[in-house]
Design an enzyme around this catalytic site. Structure first.
Site, PDB file in Angstrom:
ATOM      1  N   HIS A 162      -2.635 -26.284  22.189  1.00 29.34           N
ATOM      2  CA  HIS A 162      -2.867 -27.483  21.376  1.00 29.34           C
ATOM      3  C   HIS A 162      -3.168 -27.073  19.933  1.00 29.34           C
ATOM      4  O   HIS A 162      -4.234 -26.542  19.632  1.00 29.34           O
ATOM      5  CB  HIS A 162      -4.012 -28.312  21.936  1.00 29.34           C
ATOM      6  N   TYR A 219      -8.014 -30.539  15.923  1.00 29.81           N
ATOM      7  CA  TYR A 219      -8.748 -29.535  16.668  1.00 29.81           C
ATOM      8  C   TYR A 219      -8.721 -28.210  15.899  1.00 29.81           C
ATOM      9  O   TYR A 219      -8.092 -28.100  14.849  1.00 29.81           O
ATOM     10  CB  TYR A 219      -8.190 -29.413  18.084  1.00 29.81           C
ATOM     11  N   ARG A 275       0.959 -43.316  28.737  1.00 33.62           N
ATOM     12  CA  ARG A 275       0.350 -44.584  29.139  1.00 33.62           C
ATOM     13  C   ARG A 275       1.310 -45.428  29.967  1.00 33.62           C
ATOM     14  O   ARG A 275       0.867 -46.272  30.757  1.00 33.62           O
ATOM     15  CB  ARG A 275      -0.142 -45.330  27.905  1.00 33.62           C
ATOM     16  N   GLN A 287      -7.304 -51.069  25.710  1.00 29.15           N
ATOM     17  CA  GLN A 287      -8.594 -51.530  26.220  1.00 29.15           C
ATOM     18  C   GLN A 287      -9.184 -50.582  27.258  1.00 29.15           C
ATOM     19  O   GLN A 287     -10.398 -50.366  27.292  1.00 29.15           O
ATOM     20  CB  GLN A 287      -8.454 -52.929  26.821  1.00 29.15           C
ATOM     21  N   ALA A 312      -5.193 -63.445  35.290  1.00 28.50           N
ATOM     22  CA  ALA A 312      -6.060 -63.215  36.447  1.00 28.50           C
ATOM     23  C   ALA A 312      -5.481 -63.854  37.698  1.00 28.50           C
ATOM     24  O   ALA A 312      -5.416 -63.230  38.768  1.00 28.50           O
ATOM     25  CB  ALA A 312      -7.469 -63.745  36.174  1.00 28.50           C
ATOM     26  N   GLU A 316      -0.984 -74.263  38.893  1.00 30.46           N
ATOM     27  CA  GLU A 316      -1.213 -74.181  37.451  1.00 30.46           C
ATOM     28  C   GLU A 316      -1.152 -75.578  36.847  1.00 30.46           C
ATOM     29  O   GLU A 316      -0.212 -76.329  37.096  1.00 30.46           O
ATOM     30  CB  GLU A 316      -0.167 -73.267  36.813  1.00 30.46           C
TER      31      GLU A 316
END
Length: 646
Positions: free
Chosen positions: A165, A170, A319, A347, A394, A413
């Site tokens: 790396h 770094y 991701r 998040q 949800a 809904e």
């Protein structure tokens, strides 16, 4: 095959990879306090290997015992070899290849104050009289030896690939960059001297690994936001030097944590997909080296096109595989419509990593992240009819997981469409992928055969007719109303109606509320108004945004000339102005339109709850119906509630 380039094999020295997809080093907080591999970390990696990934890298792994922070993996001593060997064997058994990222963290090691911070030159500590010292020659030589010793241990542990790396602020990158390196000895000054430490580390690594073992190197394409920092031309020259001493593959990243450029390390939805690919293409072209493209590559078509046009030889899709560990298999089998896509919300992955409240990273789209063994889908032995009230993120997640477990969900809904506020949030600038994700999960729910009833609000009568065994309340939230004089004037509207296209804003606009929604509304209306002023009662705006999205949104507002007024409480709205109380003074701000964005409150469902209690029907309340928060919480709660049903 649709993605023939992405799923073609590639040979690097003695290693053949079955495809061109890399699962990169990403911080997880899954290591033990004393830096050992855990079963949780093994499950996390193995799940992605089983998902079809070509090469899995560990997260950063400390090489130097004096600079090895807790909760990060380490390979600085022999005692770490058995755990790392267990990891590589598990990845191999799952059909994957294992890489280790050797790391000396520099300023990042400051997270553990017991450890040494190895930097090239002294740096004053803000707010104190203390200055961090630059590394001594003795420390530099010890660090070089540590890289070699770590490489030898990596071979013993069974890794197929090593990555050095040399990016992201770094220690190696700090030596290479003239912004950080102000030394006047043989390790500072002109490029060849600033590169000396890195080249010695590479030579030390190469001396301790087999000749047929590939060596990758992660580099920044150039320095962002650092005046007088590395240019891409210098990086190219350095990469040529690195090639001469044994580096095989360049993993071209971007960003540093000393400036706003940290947004490039874990790029949020605000940054364009593939934003760093052209840098990788140029470095590949001018060095002649195998190159890996990095940066918001989250679609198989996008990745295949990068390879097809010779902009890179491999792609990092990190991701994308957090959100869906079966991403590679689904793409290979041309089931792209089934892929659960990363939306760059940050998040769970970045915000979860820096949070002191979250024990390890998670993912809005995949609450099973870090709980892979615990969250394996188990079919119910007692199928139940479950009524779900609400077709937002949800409710949709609950319906999907209930169906997968063998239950009979019925989703009702109240409106004429699915997706709820997650889809509405996708109307904000740069957030179209969120709307796409909301529509995609709705399509998946339909595909799975869930019964859906639109324009059907939940009532006691409906529950009586459907006779469910259990009920999920996922009816979301509604905007909080401003209870002040003038709030009902015709030029006053709310954020939800603006984003939904129900209200038009013009002239001089004032947005009351400087949280996430208020700022996104300000961006949304920018092109249709003469000016925008955001009013916030707290001492700063954007307090509810994660760090990296905060950077992007605030930069956009600044570029757009949006004014912000903090410590201001709106006490009245007039026809041509708002009245605020600010720091003990009362002021007027002229305006033609007012948008209220002061938050949301859960919708009421007391009568439904009481009816269910009387009928002995168990009720689960999830998402904003429980408390208005982030989508991350809504999806996690949906999964937890489904798992709780026997």
């Amino acid at each position: 095959m649709n993605y023939k380039y992405l799923f073609s094999s590639i040979q690097v020295r003695g290693l053949e990879l079955k495809n061109r997809i890399i699962f990169p080093a990403m911080g997880t907080k899954m290591a033990t306090e004393d830096k050992f591999v855990t079963k949780q970390l093994i499950n996390y990696q193995v799940t992605r290997a089983k998902g079809g990934c070509g090469l899995n890298f560990t997260e950063v792994c400390s090489v130097y015992g004096k600079a090895a922070p807790k909760k990060f993996l380490s390979i600085s001593e022999d005692k770490y070899i058995p755990g790392l060997k267990e990891l590589t064997e598990a990845i191999h058994e799952a059909g994957g290849k294992a890489g280790i990222q050797l790391w000396l963290g520099g300023l990042a090691v400051g997270s553990d104050q017991s450890q040494m911070i190895v930097i090239p030159s002294p740096i004053p500590v803000p707010g104190t009289e203390y200055t961090l010292p630059g590394a001594s020659l003795e420390t530099i030589h010890e660090a070089v030896e540590a890289f070699g010793a770590a490489a030898k241990r990596a071979v013993e542990a069974g890794f197929d690939v090593i990555e050095f790396h040399a990016g992201h602020n770094y220690t190696p990158h700090s030596f290479l960059s003239p912004y950080f390196n102000r030394r006047t000895d043989e390790y500072g000054g002109e490029l060849k001297n600033r590169a000396r430490f890195l080249l010695e580390c590479i030579e030390s690594i190469r001396e301790h690994i087999p000749i047929n073992m590939p060596l990758f190197m992660r580099v920044d394409a150039h320095d962002d936001y650092l005046e007088g920092g590395l240019t891409i031309e210098e990086v190219i020259e350095f990469c040529k030097m690195a090639k001469e001493v044994g580096v095989d593959v360049l993993d071209v990243s971007r960003g540093n944590f000393s400036s706003a450029a940290i947004k490039y390390e874990v790029p949020p939805i605000d940054l364009p997909r593939g934003f760093n690919v052209e840098n990788a293409a140029r470095i590949r072209r001018e060095t002649g080296m195998l190159t890996v493209a990095v940066g918001r590559i989250n679609d198989p078509s996008q990745a295949d096109e990068i390879l097809n046009t010779n902009k890179a030889d491999m792609v990092v899709m990190g991701r994308a595989q957090l959100a869906d560990p079966d991403f590679c298999n689904k793409a290979f089998e041309e089931r792209t419509e089934d892929i659960v896509r990363c939306v760059g919300c940050n998040q769970g992955c970045y915000d979860g990593f820096v949070s002191t409240e979250m024990p390890f990273i998670t993912c809005l789209r995949n609450p099973a992240l870090g709980r892979e063994e615990e969250y394996q889908v188990s079919m119910t032995l007692n199928p139940k009819k479950v009524l779900i009230a609400g077709g937002g993120i949800a409710g949709l997640e609950a319906a999907l997981q209930l169906k997968k477990r063998g239950h009979y969900p019925v989703l009702c809904e109240a409106s004429s469409s699915l997706g709820g506020q997650f889809a509405l949030a996708g109307e904000a600038p740069r957030k179209g992928e969120m709307k796409e994700a909301a529509l995609a999960i709705a399509e998946q729910v339909i595909k799975e055969g869930v019964e859906i009833k639109l324009n059907t609000p939940i009532t006691e009568k409906l529950i009586g007719e459907l006779k469910p065994d259990e009920v999920f309340i996922a009816i979301g939230s509604t905007p909080i109303e401003l209870k002040i004089p003038g709030a009902d004037l015709p030029h006053v509207t709310n954020s939800h109606d603006v984003l939904a296209g129900k209200s038009r804003v013009s002239g001089k606009a004032v947005v009351i509320g400087g949280g996430l929604v208020g700022l996104e509304v300000a961006e949304y209306i920018h092109d249709n108004v003469d000016s925008i002023t955001v009013i916030e009662m707290l001492d700063k705006v954007a307090k509810d945004l994660g760090e990296l999205r905060n950077i992007c949104v605030m930069e956009s507002l600044y570029a757009g000339g949006v004014q912000t007024v903090t410590n201001a409480r709106c006490i009245e709205i007039k026809k041509d102005a708002i009245v605020v109380e600010r720091l003990g003074n009362v002021e007027e701000i002229s305006c033609d339109s007012v948008v209220v964005a002061i938050g949301s409150k859960s919708r009421s469902f007391d009568s439904v709850r009481i009816y269910c209690e009387e009928q002995g029907i168990l009720v689960h309340v999830i998402g904003d119906a429980l408390k208005a928060r982030r989508a991350l919480n809504a999806v996690a709660e949906a999964n937890e509630a489904v798992r709780a049903i026997s």
